[in-house]
Design a protein around this motif. Structure first.
Motif, PDB file in Angstrom:
ATOM      1  N   SER A  36      -0.956   4.605  -5.094  1.00  0.00           N
ATOM      2  CA  SER A  36       0.046   4.680  -4.025  1.00  0.00           C
ATOM      3  C   SER A  36       1.454   4.742  -4.589  1.00  0.00           C
ATOM      4  O   SER A  36       2.329   5.423  -4.042  1.00  0.00           O
ATOM      5  N   ALA A  37       1.690   4.032  -5.690  1.00  0.00           N
ATOM      6  CA  ALA A  37       3.026   3.992  -6.288  1.00  0.00           C
ATOM      7  C   ALA A  37       3.474   5.356  -6.764  1.00  0.00           C
ATOM      8  O   ALA A  37       4.677   5.612  -6.893  1.00  0.00           O
ATOM      9  N   ARG A  38       2.529   6.251  -7.046  1.00  0.00           N
ATOM     10  CA  ARG A  38       2.860   7.566  -7.588  1.00  0.00           C
ATOM     11  C   ARG A  38       2.862   8.666  -6.523  1.00  0.00           C
ATOM     12  O   ARG A  38       3.143   9.822  -6.833  1.00  0.00           O
ATOM     13  N   ARG A  39       2.567   8.319  -5.271  1.00  0.00           N
ATOM     14  CA  ARG A  39       2.398   9.351  -4.252  1.00  0.00           C
ATOM     15  C   ARG A  39       3.569   9.383  -3.274  1.00  0.00           C
ATOM     16  O   ARG A  39       4.060   8.355  -2.840  1.00  0.00           O
TER      17      ARG A  39
ATOM     18  N   GLY B  88       0.813  -1.207   0.000  1.00  0.00           N
ATOM     19  CA  GLY B  88       0.000   0.000   0.000  1.00  0.00           C
ATOM     20  C   GLY B  88       0.843   1.252   0.000  1.00  0.00           C
ATOM     21  O   GLY B  88       1.778   1.370  -0.811  1.00  0.00           O
ATOM     22  N   PRO B  89       0.567   2.217   0.893  1.00  0.00           N
ATOM     23  CA  PRO B  89       1.331   3.476   0.898  1.00  0.00           C
ATOM     24  C   PRO B  89       2.825   3.215   1.042  1.00  0.00           C
ATOM     25  O   PRO B  89       3.239   2.426   1.892  1.00  0.00           O
ATOM     26  N   LEU B  90       3.626   3.881   0.234  1.00  0.00           N
ATOM     27  CA  LEU B  90       5.073   3.687   0.284  1.00  0.00           C
ATOM     28  C   LEU B  90       5.668   4.606   1.342  1.00  0.00           C
ATOM     29  O   LEU B  90       6.476   5.499   1.066  1.00  0.00           O
ATOM     30  N   LEU B  91       5.258   4.356   2.572  1.00  0.00           N
ATOM     31  CA  LEU B  91       5.687   5.134   3.726  1.00  0.00           C
ATOM     32  C   LEU B  91       6.098   4.171   4.824  1.00  0.00           C
ATOM     33  O   LEU B  91       5.494   3.094   4.973  1.00  0.00           O
ATOM     34  N   ASP B  92       7.093   4.555   5.615  1.00  0.00           N
ATOM     35  CA  ASP B  92       7.459   3.686   6.730  1.00  0.00           C
ATOM     36  C   ASP B  92       6.435   3.863   7.854  1.00  0.00           C
ATOM     37  O   ASP B  92       5.637   4.806   7.844  1.00  0.00           O
TER      38      ASP B  92
ATOM     39  N   ALA C 109       5.087  11.483   0.441  1.00  0.00           N
ATOM     40  CA  ALA C 109       4.536  11.836   1.748  1.00  0.00           C
ATOM     41  C   ALA C 109       3.711  13.115   1.693  1.00  0.00           C
ATOM     42  O   ALA C 109       2.673  13.225   2.361  1.00  0.00           O
ATOM     43  N   ALA C 110       4.145  14.089   0.885  1.00  0.00           N
ATOM     44  CA  ALA C 110       3.408  15.360   0.801  1.00  0.00           C
ATOM     45  C   ALA C 110       2.009  15.149   0.223  1.00  0.00           C
ATOM     46  O   ALA C 110       1.031  15.768   0.679  1.00  0.00           O
ATOM     47  N   GLU C 111       1.909  14.292  -0.792  1.00  0.00           N
ATOM     48  CA  GLU C 111       0.597  14.025  -1.401  1.00  0.00           C
ATOM     49  C   GLU C 111      -0.303  13.256  -0.438  1.00  0.00           C
ATOM     50  O   GLU C 111      -1.512  13.511  -0.365  1.00  0.00           O
ATOM     51  N   TRP C 112       0.284  12.333   0.326  1.00  0.00           N
ATOM     52  CA  TRP C 112      -0.513  11.624   1.327  1.00  0.00           C
ATOM     53  C   TRP C 112      -0.970  12.578   2.430  1.00  0.00           C
ATOM     54  O   TRP C 112      -2.060  12.420   2.990  1.00  0.00           O
ATOM     55  N   GLU C 113      -0.167  13.566   2.745  1.00  0.00           N
ATOM     56  CA  GLU C 113      -0.550  14.547   3.765  1.00  0.00           C
ATOM     57  C   GLU C 113      -1.785  15.323   3.334  1.00  0.00           C
ATOM     58  O   GLU C 113      -2.683  15.577   4.147  1.00  0.00           O
ATOM     59  N   VAL C 114      -1.873  15.676   2.051  1.00  0.00           N
ATOM     60  CA  VAL C 114      -3.053  16.379   1.530  1.00  0.00           C
ATOM     61  C   VAL C 114      -4.293  15.503   1.701  1.00  0.00           C
ATOM     62  O   VAL C 114      -5.362  15.976   2.132  1.00  0.00           O
ATOM     63  N   ILE C 115      -4.165  14.214   1.369  1.00  0.00           N
ATOM     64  CA  ILE C 115      -5.300  13.297   1.491  1.00  0.00           C
ATOM     65  C   ILE C 115      -5.694  13.122   2.954  1.00  0.00           C
ATOM     66  O   ILE C 115      -6.883  13.148   3.311  1.00  0.00           O
TER      67      ILE C 115
ATOM     68  N   ALA D  43      -9.977   9.329  -3.532  1.00  0.00           N
ATOM     69  CA  ALA D  43      -8.534   9.489  -3.689  1.00  0.00           C
ATOM     70  C   ALA D  43      -7.829   8.146  -3.548  1.00  0.00           C
ATOM     71  O   ALA D  43      -6.724   7.961  -4.065  1.00  0.00           O
ATOM     72  N   TYR D  44      -8.478   7.205  -2.864  1.00  0.00           N
ATOM     73  CA  TYR D  44      -7.885   5.874  -2.687  1.00  0.00           C
ATOM     74  C   TYR D  44      -8.204   4.979  -3.881  1.00  0.00           C
ATOM     75  O   TYR D  44      -7.337   4.294  -4.409  1.00  0.00           O
ATOM     76  N   PHE D  45      -9.458   4.997  -4.299  1.00  0.00           N
ATOM     77  CA  PHE D  45      -9.923   4.299  -5.495  1.00  0.00           C
ATOM     78  C   PHE D  45     -11.325   4.828  -5.800  1.00  0.00           C
ATOM     79  O   PHE D  45     -11.992   5.351  -4.908  1.00  0.00           O
ATOM     80  N   PRO D  46     -11.775   4.744  -7.046  1.00  0.00           N
ATOM     81  CA  PRO D  46     -13.094   5.278  -7.393  1.00  0.00           C
ATOM     82  C   PRO D  46     -14.202   4.601  -6.574  1.00  0.00           C
ATOM     83  O   PRO D  46     -14.242   3.371  -6.465  1.00  0.00           O
ATOM     84  N   ILE D  47     -15.089   5.410  -6.005  1.00  0.00           N
ATOM     85  CA  ILE D  47     -16.172   4.889  -5.166  1.00  0.00           C
ATOM     86  C   ILE D  47     -17.514   5.249  -5.791  1.00  0.00           C
ATOM     87  O   ILE D  47     -17.835   6.433  -5.958  1.00  0.00           O
ATOM     88  N   THR D  48     -18.276   4.247  -6.149  1.00  0.00           N
ATOM     89  CA  THR D  48     -19.620   4.475  -6.673  1.00  0.00           C
ATOM     90  C   THR D  48     -20.578   4.747  -5.516  1.00  0.00           C
ATOM     91  O   THR D  48     -20.248   4.523  -4.344  1.00  0.00           O
ATOM     92  N   ARG D  49     -21.789   5.191  -5.841  1.00  0.00           N
ATOM     93  CA  ARG D  49     -22.784   5.420  -4.787  1.00  0.00           C
ATOM     94  C   ARG D  49     -23.145   4.115  -4.080  1.00  0.00           C
ATOM     95  O   ARG D  49     -23.356   4.091  -2.865  1.00  0.00           O
ATOM     96  N   SER D  50     -23.213   3.043  -4.854  1.00  0.00           N
ATOM     97  CA  SER D  50     -23.526   1.751  -4.252  1.00  0.00           C
ATOM     98  C   SER D  50     -22.414   1.308  -3.296  1.00  0.00           C
ATOM     99  O   SER D  50     -22.674   0.814  -2.199  1.00  0.00           O
TER     100      SER D  50
END
Length: 267
Positions: free
Chosen positions: A159-162, A118-122, A164-170, A209-216
């Motif tokens: 996650s591969a493209r993010r 998942g997140p590439l953070l320690d 720490a700064a981008e995760w902080e925004v999320i 931001a994690y993955f597309p979420i439908t209403r269902s």
């Protein structure tokens, strides 16, 4: 019989084997006039001489270096062709390709790592970003449970493209949403109201931001917030009963969009 004499009567199959190419390749080079046999057998079969083999060897070398057939033809047949300049240009192109492949290799390594954890953070970075309630073991647990799903794959790709700064925004967006929900519940926002609908849409936006979420899918998430002790406790610390109240907001929004919350599925 000398080796040269033997080469002088090679059939197309023998020549292909000697050069490490296919018979089809030799036929193609013959058809386009790049290199053909100098003679034929009495029955019409191609026969390659020593000179033919030498030309073919040079073609094979240049092809392995990445030159196209037209460029090879010029190098072999054009007396004005600058062989060194052509090779220098090909080397420059090769270096550029090596750089691209090296970058791609690094991207693949990140993608593999993200799919695995998942997140590439320690762990310390995760706790600092997502709060003291966060357990760094959760991503690994989620992978074991959801690793084969499309959503985990989408999550890993993002996650591969993010960094720490981008995760902080999320993470900050998530914290802000939590407080908006708690404040709205305290102020008496009713399910189905414009304010409630805006909050439901805000929730979908933040968590997509994690993955597309439908209403269902959102209905399923809201039900999990209410039923899962860890999620329910998190929302209760913000405002008692918040998870159940938010589930009512999501249900009302789903109905307004033609979705029956009782039959909603993860899709």
């Amino acid at each position: 019989m000398s080796d040269d004499a033997a080469e002088a009567q090679l059939t197309v199959g023998e020549a292909a084997a000697r050069l490490g190419v296919t018979v089809r390749t030799l036929h193609h080079w013959d058809e386009v006039g790049l290199a053909g046999p100098s003679s034929r057998s009495a029955t019409g079969y191609r026969l390659y001489t020593s000179a033919d083999l030498e030309r073919l060897r040079r073609i094979v070398v240049y092809r392995e270096l990445g030159l196209g057939l037209d460029a090879i033809r010029a190098l072999l047949d054009d007396p004005d062709s600058d062989v060194v300049a052509s090779l220098r240009a090909q080397r420059a192109d090769l270096r550029a390709r090596v750089e691209r492949l090296t970058a791609l290799d690094g991207d693949l390594a990140l993608m593999i790592d993200a799919h695995e954890r998942g997140p590439l953070l320690d762990p310390a970075q995760q706790t600092a970003l997502f709060g003291s309630e966060w357990d760094p073991r959760w991503p690994a647990q989620a992978r074991r449970r959801y690793g084969a799903t499309t959503q985990w794959q989408q999550f890993a790709e993002r996650s591969a493209r993010r960094d720490a700064a981008e995760w902080e925004v999320i993470a900050q967006s998530t914290r802000e949403l939590d407080h908006e929900l708690a404040a709205a519940m305290r102020s008496g926002v009713a399910p189905g109201s414009p304010e409630a609908q805006a909050l439901v849409e805000r929730h979908r936006e933040v968590f997509s931001a994690y993955f597309p979420i439908t209403r269902s899918m959102q209905v399923c998430l809201a039900r999990r917030y209410e039923a899962d002790p860890a999620f329910a406790a998190h929302y209760a610390r913000l405002e008692p009963g918040l998870a159940s109240w938010f589930r009512l907001l999501v249900d009302a929004s789903a109905r307004a969009h033609g979705i029956d919350p009782e039959t909603a599925t993860w899709e």
